[in-house]
Design a protein around this motif. Structure first.
Motif, mmCIF file in Angstrom:
data_model
loop_
_atom_site.group_PDB
_atom_site.id
_atom_site.type_symbol
_atom_site.label_atom_id
_atom_site.label_comp_id
_atom_site.label_asym_id
_atom_site.label_seq_id
_atom_site.Cartn_x
_atom_site.Cartn_y
_atom_site.Cartn_z
ATOM 1 N N SER A 1 6.178 -14.985 -7.859
ATOM 2 C CA SER A 1 5.656 -15.897 -6.836
ATOM 3 C C SER A 1 4.177 -15.652 -6.596
ATOM 4 C CB SER A 1 6.432 -15.716 -5.529
ATOM 5 O OG SER A 1 6.343 -14.360 -5.083
ATOM 6 N N GLU A 2 3.775 -14.401 -6.625
ATOM 7 C CA GLU A 2 2.372 -14.059 -6.418
ATOM 8 C C GLU A 2 1.537 -14.435 -7.644
ATOM 9 O OE1 GLU A 2 -0.461 -10.264 -5.176
ATOM 10 O OE2 GLU A 2 1.728 -10.037 -5.214
ATOM 11 N N ILE A 3 2.143 -14.306 -8.831
ATOM 12 C CA ILE A 3 1.439 -14.685 -10.059
ATOM 13 C C ILE A 3 1.025 -16.150 -10.007
ATOM 14 C CG2 ILE A 3 1.731 -15.137 -12.525
ATOM 15 C CD1 ILE A 3 3.355 -12.580 -12.715
ATOM 16 N N LEU A 4 1.956 -17.024 -9.626
ATOM 17 C CA LEU A 4 1.667 -18.448 -9.569
ATOM 18 C C LEU A 4 0.568 -18.740 -8.556
ATOM 19 C CD1 LEU A 4 2.271 -21.353 -10.394
ATOM 20 C CD2 LEU A 4 4.071 -21.406 -8.637
ATOM 21 N N ASN A 5 0.667 -18.130 -7.380
ATOM 22 C CA ASN A 5 -0.304 -18.376 -6.320
ATOM 23 C C ASN A 5 -1.710 -17.925 -6.733
ATOM 24 O OD1 ASN A 5 -1.146 -19.035 -3.585
ATOM 25 N ND2 ASN A 5 -1.231 -16.820 -3.222
ATOM 26 N N ARG A 6 -1.797 -16.708 -7.263
ATOM 27 C CA ARG A 6 -3.103 -16.165 -7.626
ATOM 28 C C ARG A 6 -3.697 -16.884 -8.836
ATOM 29 N NH1 ARG A 6 -2.335 -9.676 -7.342
ATOM 30 N NH2 ARG A 6 -4.395 -9.750 -8.357
ATOM 31 N N SER A 7 -2.850 -17.273 -9.782
ATOM 32 C CA SER A 7 -3.341 -17.985 -10.964
ATOM 33 C C SER A 7 -3.894 -19.357 -10.594
ATOM 34 C CB SER A 7 -2.223 -18.131 -12.001
ATOM 35 O OG SER A 7 -1.776 -16.866 -12.440
ATOM 36 N N MET A 8 -3.205 -20.057 -9.707
ATOM 37 C CA MET A 8 -3.681 -21.376 -9.288
ATOM 38 C C MET A 8 -4.977 -21.261 -8.482
ATOM 39 S SD MET A 8 -1.907 -23.683 -10.691
ATOM 40 C CE MET A 8 -2.653 -25.057 -9.808
ATOM 41 N N LYS A 9 -5.097 -20.199 -7.682
ATOM 42 C CA LYS A 9 -6.342 -19.998 -6.933
ATOM 43 C C LYS A 9 -7.516 -19.757 -7.880
ATOM 44 C CE LYS A 9 -4.753 -18.401 -2.414
ATOM 45 N NZ LYS A 9 -4.724 -17.275 -1.433
ATOM 46 N N ALA A 10 -7.257 -18.985 -8.939
ATOM 47 C CA ALA A 10 -8.313 -18.728 -9.924
ATOM 48 C C ALA A 10 -8.716 -20.021 -10.628
ATOM 49 C CB ALA A 10 -7.844 -17.690 -10.937
ATOM 50 N N LEU A 11 -7.739 -20.871 -10.940
ATOM 51 C CA LEU A 11 -8.046 -22.152 -11.590
ATOM 52 C C LEU A 11 -8.755 -23.104 -10.632
ATOM 53 C CD1 LEU A 11 -4.830 -22.782 -13.722
ATOM 54 C CD2 LEU A 11 -7.154 -22.326 -14.553
ATOM 55 N N GLU A 12 -8.403 -23.059 -9.349
ATOM 56 C CA GLU A 12 -9.099 -23.881 -8.362
ATOM 57 C C GLU A 12 -10.579 -23.485 -8.287
ATOM 58 O OE1 GLU A 12 -7.024 -23.430 -4.689
ATOM 59 O OE2 GLU A 12 -5.195 -24.399 -5.440
ATOM 60 N N MET A 13 -10.846 -22.186 -8.351
ATOM 61 C CA MET A 13 -12.217 -21.697 -8.272
ATOM 62 C C MET A 13 -13.070 -22.286 -9.394
ATOM 63 S SD MET A 13 -13.675 -17.793 -8.531
ATOM 64 C CE MET A 13 -13.162 -17.684 -10.251
ATOM 65 N N VAL A 14 -12.494 -22.403 -10.608
ATOM 66 C CA VAL A 14 -13.255 -22.944 -11.746
ATOM 67 C C VAL A 14 -12.989 -24.438 -11.948
ATOM 68 C CG1 VAL A 14 -13.363 -20.717 -12.896
ATOM 69 C CG2 VAL A 14 -11.460 -22.251 -13.423
ATOM 70 N N ARG A 15 -12.357 -25.055 -10.940
ATOM 71 C CA ARG A 15 -12.107 -26.496 -10.914
ATOM 72 C C ARG A 15 -11.289 -26.979 -12.114
ATOM 73 N NH1 ARG A 15 -17.362 -25.947 -10.192
ATOM 74 N NH2 ARG A 15 -17.952 -27.222 -11.976
#
Length: 349
Positions: free
Chosen positions: A112-126
């Motif tokens: 669950s944390e993997i998905l959340n953190r991975s999506m946040k990283a992708l949001e940062m780089v748009r």
């Protein structure tokens, strides 16, 4: 995503490959959150320094510390360092989200944390809208953004970047330079960046180290190195420069080839040395203090770069910003030039 950067220390590091010395007495301190660039020609030792910090090569002597703790004998996987390479190194069989998630999976983070953190990283780089795409469906710039997101998703305090923009075209490279600096400021990690592109180094760095033959020749802010190079090597490597030989010293100043007597203070140890004068610090003049003959005029749209010849046969260049209606002087034309003597840098022999 906010990461507190770590301090880095290289202490008298030496690395050899047989008889070849890749690093010799290499010492450098990097402050937490600093963007430090290692700049130099091929074979100068910059990638060896980066790889020794990452743990990809073992050093022969000296020590390397992160936040005061020696890592010289620590396995690579224990150093918790992020890496971004020129060739992206994405897994072709994994989609964008799975590529970014991989470092977290290897560290045993909960799904669950993997998905959340991975999506946040992708949001940062748009790139959160491209999470399901495969690497072959991405452009070069998008692949590099994915590589950056993957490198910071596990929140490393140190991020190493080895010529990450070298494979991209000029306009994309310039755009990503701005983005990389912005991302680094957002997350706050310490970055060591390797490049041979001096324009890239000047644009990105808080400080930069110019390297040659395994050693640092000068370390400072981009402004320091551009305006106050400490050697002919640095003066020629950072930007364009006219390097002119000192022919002697007089009571009025220094006798410089091509320029004659220049009213700058004579300094002991510079007889037989050189001066540096950047092309943008020379301007066309209606006076004839320094008459020259145009040998070449190269049109760049917003500017014209002239190669001119002085009376003694010395050639050098200057850049003139182009205004509407400005006439370009043709080869063979006689013109006058001027410059502020404060912009001349004395270099050792």
């Amino acid at each position: 995503m906010a990461i507190r950067g770590a301090s880095i220390e290289f202490r008298e590091v030496r690395k050899t490959y047989g008889d070849f010395v890749a690093l010799e007495s290499f010492s450098m301190d990097v402050a937490p959150g600093e963007f430090m660039t290692l700049l130099g020609p091929s074979g100068s030792g910059k990638t060896t320094a980066l790889n020794s910090l990452a743990g990809f090569v073992d050093i022969n002597q000296g020590d390397i510390l992160i936040d005061g703790v020696s890592i010289a004998r620590m396995p690579t996987e224990k150093r918790n360092i992020g890496m971004v390479f020129q060739n992206y190194s994405l897994f072709p069989h994994r989609n964008v989200l799975a590529n970014v998630a991989f470092p977290l999976e290897m560290r045993g983070v909960a799904k669950s944390e993997i998905l959340n953190r991975s999506m946040k990283a992708l949001e940062m780089v748009r790139l959160d809208g491209l999470a399901k795409r495969m690497p072959h469906e991405l452009s070069g710039g998008q692949k590099q953004r994915v590589a950056f997101a993957r490198a910071v998703v596990f929140e490393p305090r140190v991020l190493l970047m080895d010529e990450p923009l070298g494979a991209l075209d000029l306009k994309l490279r310039e755009a990503l330079q701005i983005e990389i600096k912005q991302y680094q400021r957002e997350i706050g990690c310490t970055v060591i960046y390797v490049t041979h592109d001096q324009g890239e180094a000047l644009a990105l760095s808080d400080r930069l180290a110019v390297m040659e033959k395994g050693a640092i020749r000068q370390l400072g802010t981009p402004e320091d190195l551009y305006d106050r190079p400490n050697s002919r090597f640095v003066a020629e490597f950072i930007g364009s420069n006219n390097i002119l030989k000192i022919r002697g010293q007089t009571e009025e100043g220094v006798l410089v080839e091509g320029l004659g007597v220049v009213r700058i203070p004579a300094m002991s140890g510079h007889a037989g040395g050189f001066v540096a004068l950047r092309p943008e610090h020379i301007r066309r003049s209606s006076g004839e203090n320094w008459p020259v003959t145009v040998r070449q005029a190269v049109f760049f749209g917003d500017a014209v770069r002239y190669v001119v010849e002085a009376k003694d046969g010395t050639t050098f260049s200057f850049v003139e910003s182009r205004q509407p209606g400005t006439e370009i002087s043709a080869p063979g034309a006689s013109i006058g030039i001027a410059f502020d003597e404060d912009n001349i840098t004395l270099l050792p022999a």
